[in-house]
Scaffold this active site. Sequence first.
Site, PDB file in Angstrom:
ATOM      1  N   TYR A  83       0.758  -1.161   0.023  1.00 50.57           N
ATOM      2  CA  TYR A  83       0.107  -0.256  -0.008  1.00 50.57           C
ATOM      3  C   TYR A  83       0.857   1.160   0.037  1.00 50.57           C
ATOM      4  O   TYR A  83       0.424   2.195  -0.946  1.00 50.57           O
ATOM      5  CB  TYR A  83      -0.793  -0.006   1.168  1.00 50.57           C
ATOM      6  N   LYS A 116       0.881   4.126  -2.947  1.00 49.03           N
ATOM      7  CA  LYS A 116       0.551   5.472  -2.622  1.00 49.03           C
ATOM      8  C   LYS A 116       1.649   6.160  -3.208  1.00 49.03           C
ATOM      9  O   LYS A 116       1.453   7.395  -3.340  1.00 49.03           O
ATOM     10  CB  LYS A 116      -0.094   5.521  -1.117  1.00 49.03           C
TER      11      LYS A 116
END
Length: 254
Positions: free
Chosen positions: A155, A159
């Site tokens: 993640y 991001k």
Amino acid sequence: MGRYDGRIAVITGAARGIGFGVAARLAEEGASIAVIDLDEAAAAKAVGVLPVVEGAKAIDIAIDITRGDAVDAAITRVVEELGGIHVLVNNAGFTRDSLLHKMTEDDWDLVMGVHLKGAFLMTKAAQRHFVAQRYGKILNLSSTSALGSRGQVNYSAAKMGVQGFTRTLGIELGPFGINVNAIAPGFITTEMTDDAARRLKLDVEEFRRTRAEATPVRRVGSPEDVAAAAAFLCSDEASYITGQTLYVDGGFRL
């Protein structure tokens, strides 16, 4: 008159959470909305409760944004049914948290697919229309997790990738009247953060309280906080801002 009167906005992952918050805010300000979500029933339900103003419309489209053919068909439908496209918000995302030694290839690939490939495909399809009309607003959702977050190597990488994606597109698309920016939210009260608390075997309210205490403004964020920033960055008031990432996190830094 609203800032978005006559504008058409496409928002991915808009059936709930931050995506729905952004959709609701733009609808309140006059935009017609296309709710894009993998969950067909949730997308239809979201459209039914959006505060759409007189003269505007809302439609729901259920697709997997990691499939190029589905994305192209969705954008074509938006243009045909709503009359164009002016704003794209790449919000769709989810987590598959695990420490590196436990993380599977599927955990990595699925997170990268939705956050990066999905944003790439949606943006590529939308920019054809933006370039032709020499106008467009693209907003990508990053996260404070881009700065590093234990158990979220997939993640976090995705991001931070969103931020590089945003910066590069700002350079490439700026000459065509297209602004591209990102928002990196901190702790926002959504189903996703509530699920994170449960995975950690923590009480949801206690989880929120401890995060609020660690945040300089002494509260956690809401989808409406992100939506307020999105409404500015996707408006003509932000026409001299591109390639930027705005942290909406109450001052919290990892």
